[in-house]
Design a protein around this motif. Structure first.
Motif, PDB file in Angstrom:
ATOM      1  N   MET A   1       6.797 -14.513 -33.069  1.00 60.85           N
ATOM      2  CA  MET A   1       6.943 -13.317 -32.271  1.00 60.85           C
ATOM      3  C   MET A   1       6.972 -13.734 -30.795  1.00 60.85           C
ATOM      4  SD  MET A   1       4.514  -9.896 -32.116  1.00 60.85           S
ATOM      5  CE  MET A   1       4.257  -9.840 -33.830  1.00 60.85           C
ATOM      6  N   SER A   2       7.968 -13.237 -30.077  1.00 63.73           N
ATOM      7  CA  SER A   2       8.088 -13.572 -28.658  1.00 63.73           C
ATOM      8  C   SER A   2       7.167 -12.680 -27.836  1.00 63.73           C
ATOM      9  CB  SER A   2       9.537 -13.379 -28.202  1.00 63.73           C
ATOM     10  OG  SER A   2       9.853 -12.006 -28.153  1.00 63.73           O
ATOM     11  N   PHE A   3       7.005 -13.045 -26.553  1.00 67.62           N
ATOM     12  CA  PHE A   3       6.150 -12.258 -25.659  1.00 67.62           C
ATOM     13  C   PHE A   3       6.659 -10.834 -25.543  1.00 67.62           C
ATOM     14  CE2 PHE A   3       5.236 -10.526 -21.445  1.00 67.62           C
ATOM     15  CZ  PHE A   3       3.862 -10.454 -21.536  1.00 67.62           C
ATOM     16  N   ALA A   4       7.978 -10.650 -25.445  1.00 66.75           N
ATOM     17  CA  ALA A   4       8.542  -9.298 -25.325  1.00 66.75           C
ATOM     18  C   ALA A   4       8.164  -8.460 -26.534  1.00 66.75           C
ATOM     19  CB  ALA A   4      10.053  -9.373 -25.160  1.00 66.75           C
ATOM     20  N   GLU A   5       8.183  -9.054 -27.718  1.00 67.48           N
ATOM     21  CA  GLU A   5       7.792  -8.325 -28.929  1.00 67.48           C
ATOM     22  C   GLU A   5       6.288  -8.080 -28.944  1.00 67.48           C
ATOM     23  OE1 GLU A   5      11.072  -9.989 -32.104  1.00 67.48           O
ATOM     24  OE2 GLU A   5       9.317 -11.201 -31.656  1.00 67.48           O
ATOM     25  N   PHE A   6       5.541  -9.068 -28.499  1.00 65.70           N
ATOM     26  CA  PHE A   6       4.088  -8.992 -28.485  1.00 65.70           C
ATOM     27  C   PHE A   6       3.610  -7.948 -27.477  1.00 65.70           C
ATOM     28  CE2 PHE A   6      -0.167 -10.801 -27.465  1.00 65.70           C
ATOM     29  CZ  PHE A   6      -0.692 -10.783 -28.745  1.00 65.70           C
ATOM     30  N   ASN A   7       4.398  -7.716 -26.452  1.00 64.99           N
ATOM     31  CA  ASN A   7       4.046  -6.788 -25.383  1.00 64.99           C
ATOM     32  C   ASN A   7       4.488  -5.352 -25.700  1.00 64.99           C
ATOM     33  OD1 ASN A   7       2.819  -6.297 -22.924  1.00 64.99           O
ATOM     34  ND2 ASN A   7       4.697  -6.587 -21.764  1.00 64.99           N
ATOM     35  N   ASN A   8       5.201  -5.150 -26.787  1.00 68.58           N
ATOM     36  CA  ASN A   8       5.715  -3.835 -27.155  1.00 68.58           C
ATOM     37  C   ASN A   8       4.758  -3.178 -28.148  1.00 68.58           C
ATOM     38  OD1 ASN A   8       7.127  -1.720 -28.523  1.00 68.58           O
ATOM     39  ND2 ASN A   8       9.069  -2.612 -27.829  1.00 68.58           N
ATOM     40  N   ILE A   9       4.206  -2.014 -27.775  1.00 67.70           N
ATOM     41  CA  ILE A   9       3.188  -1.369 -28.618  1.00 67.70           C
ATOM     42  C   ILE A   9       3.740  -0.928 -29.973  1.00 67.70           C
ATOM     43  CG2 ILE A   9       3.464   0.969 -27.693  1.00 67.70           C
ATOM     44  CD1 ILE A   9       0.244   0.947 -27.780  1.00 67.70           C
ATOM     45  N   ARG A  10       4.992  -0.519 -30.024  1.00 68.28           N
ATOM     46  CA  ARG A  10       5.568  -0.108 -31.311  1.00 68.28           C
ATOM     47  C   ARG A  10       5.653  -1.292 -32.274  1.00 68.28           C
ATOM     48  NH1 ARG A  10      10.748   2.888 -29.146  1.00 68.28           N
ATOM     49  NH2 ARG A  10      10.253   1.525 -27.438  1.00 68.28           N
ATOM     50  N   THR A  11       6.063  -2.439 -31.734  1.00 67.57           N
ATOM     51  CA  THR A  11       6.142  -3.633 -32.575  1.00 67.57           C
ATOM     52  C   THR A  11       4.753  -4.032 -33.055  1.00 67.57           C
ATOM     53  OG1 THR A  11       8.050  -4.369 -31.306  1.00 67.57           O
ATOM     54  CG2 THR A  11       6.962  -6.020 -32.661  1.00 67.57           C
ATOM     55  N   LEU A  12       3.758  -3.936 -32.171  1.00 65.76           N
ATOM     56  CA  LEU A  12       2.388  -4.268 -32.569  1.00 65.76           C
ATOM     57  C   LEU A  12       1.893  -3.335 -33.676  1.00 65.76           C
ATOM     58  CD1 LEU A  12       0.692  -5.084 -29.159  1.00 65.76           C
ATOM     59  CD2 LEU A  12       1.136  -6.656 -31.034  1.00 65.76           C
ATOM     60  N   ARG A  13       2.172  -2.046 -33.548  1.00 64.88           N
ATOM     61  CA  ARG A  13       1.761  -1.095 -34.588  1.00 64.88           C
ATOM     62  C   ARG A  13       2.408  -1.447 -35.932  1.00 64.88           C
ATOM     63  NH1 ARG A  13       2.540   3.662 -30.548  1.00 64.88           N
ATOM     64  NH2 ARG A  13       0.412   3.932 -29.820  1.00 64.88           N
ATOM     65  N   LYS A  14       3.693  -1.759 -35.891  1.00 71.34           N
ATOM     66  CA  LYS A  14       4.422  -2.106 -37.120  1.00 71.34           C
ATOM     67  C   LYS A  14       3.821  -3.355 -37.758  1.00 71.34           C
ATOM     68  CE  LYS A  14       8.971  -3.785 -38.520  1.00 71.34           C
ATOM     69  NZ  LYS A  14       8.827  -5.214 -38.472  1.00 71.34           N
ATOM     70  N   GLU A  15       3.591  -4.393 -36.934  1.00 73.51           N
ATOM     71  CA  GLU A  15       3.024  -5.644 -37.458  1.00 73.51           C
ATOM     72  C   GLU A  15       1.617  -5.416 -37.992  1.00 73.51           C
ATOM     73  OE1 GLU A  15       4.549  -8.563 -37.868  1.00 73.51           O
ATOM     74  OE2 GLU A  15       6.405  -7.795 -37.012  1.00 73.51           O
ATOM     75  N   ALA A  16       0.821  -4.584 -37.310  1.00 73.47           N
ATOM     76  CA  ALA A  16      -0.552  -4.297 -37.752  1.00 73.47           C
ATOM     77  C   ALA A  16      -0.543  -3.634 -39.120  1.00 73.47           C
ATOM     78  CB  ALA A  16      -1.265  -3.428 -36.724  1.00 73.47           C
TER      79      ALA A  16
END
Length: 147
Positions: A1-16
């Motif tokens: 996961m890149s920083f841009a993805e890591f910094n995006n709350i929607r992506t974090l919710r999906k991964e969580a």
């Protein structure tokens, strides 16, 4: 996961949701621990900077006592508190840092009898290298300077 993805709350919710609650909590604890470490380092850096500024102010006062004025603290602090601005970080030249031209240090004649010079910097000319390998001393090619 890149920083841009890591910094995006929607992506974090999906991964969580995909990794599960227990793994998510473990990751969150590690992130908080790292955050605490970074905060401690930042506080330490600020304390060191404050100590250096206090010393600079002390030296400024000492200079003023001696009658030396007109030197701003920022001028004194330029290389102490602010990071040095060098090309390679060492301040002594390095790869990619132009060092300027210098006078030739060695003189020799190539195979065709043409006078050649070498400053001593960079790779040794092949003609000079061949002469040294054949037994001549590098010192014999030094250019004598008249003072």
């Amino acid at each position: 996961m890149s920083f841009a993805e890591f910094n995006n709350i929607r992506t974090l919710r999906k991964e969580a949701r995909e990794i599960g609650y227990d793994v998510f909590l473990e990751i969150a604890e590690k992130v908080l621990a790292i955050s605490s470490e970074i905060e401690d380092l930042k506080k330490e850096d600020e304390a060191n900077r404050a100590k250096k500024l206090a010393l600079i102010e002390k030296f400024q006062a000492m200079l003023a006592e001696e009658g030396i004025e007109g030197i701003a603290i920022t001028e004194i602090a330029e290389g102490v508190v602010a990071p040095a601005k060098t090309g390679s970080g060492s301040g002594k030249g390095g790869k990619g840092v132009k060092r300027g031209s210098v006078e030739p240090k060695y003189a020799f004649k190539d195979d065709k009898g043409v006078e050649q010079n070498w400053s001593g910097r960079g790779r040794m000319p092949l003609t000079l290298k061949a002469k040294i390998e054949s037994g001549e001393k590098l010192e014999s090619f030094l250019i004598k300077k008249e003072d």
